[in-house]
Write an enzyme that holds these catalytic residues in place. Structure first.
Site, short mmCIF file in Angstrom:
data_model
loop_
_atom_site.label_atom_id
_atom_site.label_comp_id
_atom_site.label_asym_id
_atom_site.label_seq_id
_atom_site.Cartn_x
_atom_site.Cartn_y
_atom_site.Cartn_z
N GLU A 125 -5.21 -8.61 0.43
CA GLU A 125 -5.85 -8.35 1.72
C GLU A 125 -7.32 -8.06 1.52
OE1 GLU A 125 -4.21 -5.30 4.28
OE2 GLU A 125 -2.16 -5.88 3.74
N GLU A 143 0.80 -1.23 0.00
CA GLU A 143 0.00 0.00 0.00
C GLU A 143 0.84 1.28 0.00
OE1 GLU A 143 -2.91 -0.19 3.13
OE2 GLU A 143 -3.99 -1.82 2.13
C1 FCB Z 1 -4.24 -2.44 5.51
C2 FCB Z 1 -2.83 -2.78 5.96
C3 FCB Z 1 -2.75 -3.90 6.95
C4 FCB Z 1 -3.87 -3.82 7.97
C5 FCB Z 1 -5.21 -3.65 7.30
C6 FCB Z 1 -6.38 -3.59 8.25
O1 FCB Z 1 -4.30 -1.14 5.04
O2 FCB Z 1 -2.05 -3.13 4.84
O3 FCB Z 1 -1.48 -3.87 7.53
O4 FCB Z 1 -3.60 -2.86 8.89
O5 FCB Z 1 -5.21 -2.49 6.52
#
Ligand code: FCB
Length: 453
Positions: free
Chosen positions: A350, A169
């Site tokens: 994610e 990110e």
């Molecule tokens: C994302 C992050 C991860 C975690 C999630 C909830 O933005 O990459 O580390 O904190 O959110």
């Protein structure tokens, strides 16, 4: 009831393609414990972390990783994403700790031994102090230093690891660290935010170049990407030109800009002036998508600092205990949109939900995986889904107040306890799809906000 693994094929309502990867994602600083980096310093400053906590021992995953991997393999997962802590690998500039590199090589091999494809992230928000002190990602030498560290990781793990994420990110790092100032280095300025974005493209490009060189030299396969956060930006009033414009700007900067730079090898407007970046063009072999929620955007004349945009959750949607909206349709839209503009294989690196008591998560998982399934049916080339996250952990500026895990962690004893959603996810992983019964249960469950945090 038969074991999910023995369900006859017709009991799986939504089957994923053969070889589809299902697992969890973690990040070193959030689970390992005992890290010393820019974040561990930041956490000690009063008022930085919502619940006043520090990451401290986190989940003690540094020591407990074999058992943690056993637990995930027992759920039937066939993939696992973890990150390497740069500050441990290179605690002082140029001094590489070979024991630490061996540790991560053992974790990667440990994933494989348990039948889980390792995904390795090289940078997940934290920096070694020596680099942070020199300006962090804005330090002129950051790309070269990152490439040298990447080369060390490739040497240690390149034989075992195929799927690489250079930076997690990058856009969120720039926005939270330099625009909103909630994360280190907490220095708010729009020019610095843009400089950080440009620097992160350079860091990614130099790491990708280093990885490719190592892979070529040794005959390894390296599939390179970033984990790119996407947040759909919907105009509050789609009929209003001003709202549409207010949404288009953050959409370009947050959702598309970084990928455009990696596709074309140039830094596009409004963050750059088209400057070329060596090694960036075509540097993504696949796209890692981190998806959590969409936002509504309205034009607001009182917010010049936010480019006249007022951003917030759609009040008609249920929300997690983080306040983020829950809408599997947003994941479906993001996948189709990505496929159209950047036609590369996608792995969801994610996706998850902050949920104090595991009330929202079971249905969240089923609904979001159903959305992935329908995106595949509509033509998206999705190769895997990595749930955020395996166990409750240190959630950055929220400290330990937000729980994203399939396993709860007792902060005194460090004991892990599977939540009902861990069992549910196991049934999906073992079946390679969503069993009919789970789908029926999910559809019968209420979908509106329980948000208990
Ligand atoms: C994302 C992050 C991860 C975690 C999630 C909830 O933005 O990459 O580390 O904190 O959110």
């Amino acid at each position: 009831m038969p074991e999910p693994s023995r369900l006859p094929p017709d009991e799986v309502a939504l089957r994923f393609p053969d070889g589809f990867l299902l697992g969890c994602a973690t990040a070193s600083h959030q689970v390992e414990g005992g890290n010393h980096n820019d974040w561990s310093e930041f956490e000690r400053q009063p008022g930085r972390i919502l619940d006043g906590s520090i990451s401290g021992t986190a989940c003690d995953h540094w020591n407990r990783w074999p058992q943690d991997l056993d637990d995930l393999a027992a759920l039937g997962q066939n993939a696992h994403r973890f990150s390497v802590e740069w500050a441990r690998v290179e605690p002082q500039e140029g001094r590489f700790d070979l024991e630490v590199l061996d540790h991560y090589a053992a974790v990667a091999a440990g994933c494989r031994e348990r039948g889980m494809e390792p995904f390795v992230t090289l940078h997940h928000f934290t920096l070694p102090l020596w680099l942070a002190e020199r300006g962090g990602v804005l330090a002129p030498e950051a790309p070269l230093r990152f490439a040298r560290y990447t080369a060390a990781c490739a040497k240690a793990m390149g034989e075992t690891v195929r799927w690489w994420v250079t930076i997690n990110e990058p856009v969120i790092l720039a926005v939270l660290g330099y625009l909103e100032g909630h994360w280190p280095p907490a220095r708010r300025s729009l020019p610095r935010t843009f400089a950080a974005l440009r620097a992160l493209v350079r860091m990614h490009a130099s790491a990708a170049t280093a990885l490719r060189a190592a892979a070529r030299r040794h005959g390894w396969e390296a599939r390179i990407s970033v984990a790119h956060h996407m947040r759909g930006m919907t105009p509050e009033d789609p009929g209003s030109r001003l709202d549409r414009l207010a949404a288009a700007i953050p959409d370009l900067v947050l959702n598309r800009w970084f990928l455009l730079a990696c596709r074309d090898g140039r830094l596009p407007a409004p963050v750059g002036r088209g400057q070329p970046v060596e090694g960036a063009a075509g540097s993504l072999d696949w796209i890692g998508l981190n998806y959590y929620a969409d936002e509504l955007v309205g034009f607001d004349i009182r917010r010049p600092g936010s480019l006249f945009a007022r951003r917030g959750p759609d009040p008609s949607l249920p929300r997690s205990s983080f306040g983020w909206t829950i809408d599997p349709g947003g994941l479906h839209r993001a996948l189709l949109r990505l496929s159209k503009e950047f036609p590369l294989p996608i792995v969801i690196t994610e996706n998850g939900v902050a949920d104090q008591d595991d009330e929202l998560r079971p249905r969240f998982i089923v609904d979001h995986l159903a959305a992935v399934h329908s995106a595949i049916a509509a033509g998206a080339d999705v190769r895997g889904y990595l749930h955020w996250t395996s166990m409750d952990n240190f959630e950055w500026a929220e400290g330990y107040s937000k729980r994203f895990g399939l396993f709860a962690v007792d902060r005194q004893t460090m004991r892990r306890r599977p939540k009902p959603s861990a069992e549910l996810y196991a049934r999906i992983c073992r079946a390679g799809g969503i069993p009919r019964e789970l789908l029926a249960d999910a559809l019968a469950a209420p979908r509106t906000g329980i948000a208990s945090g």
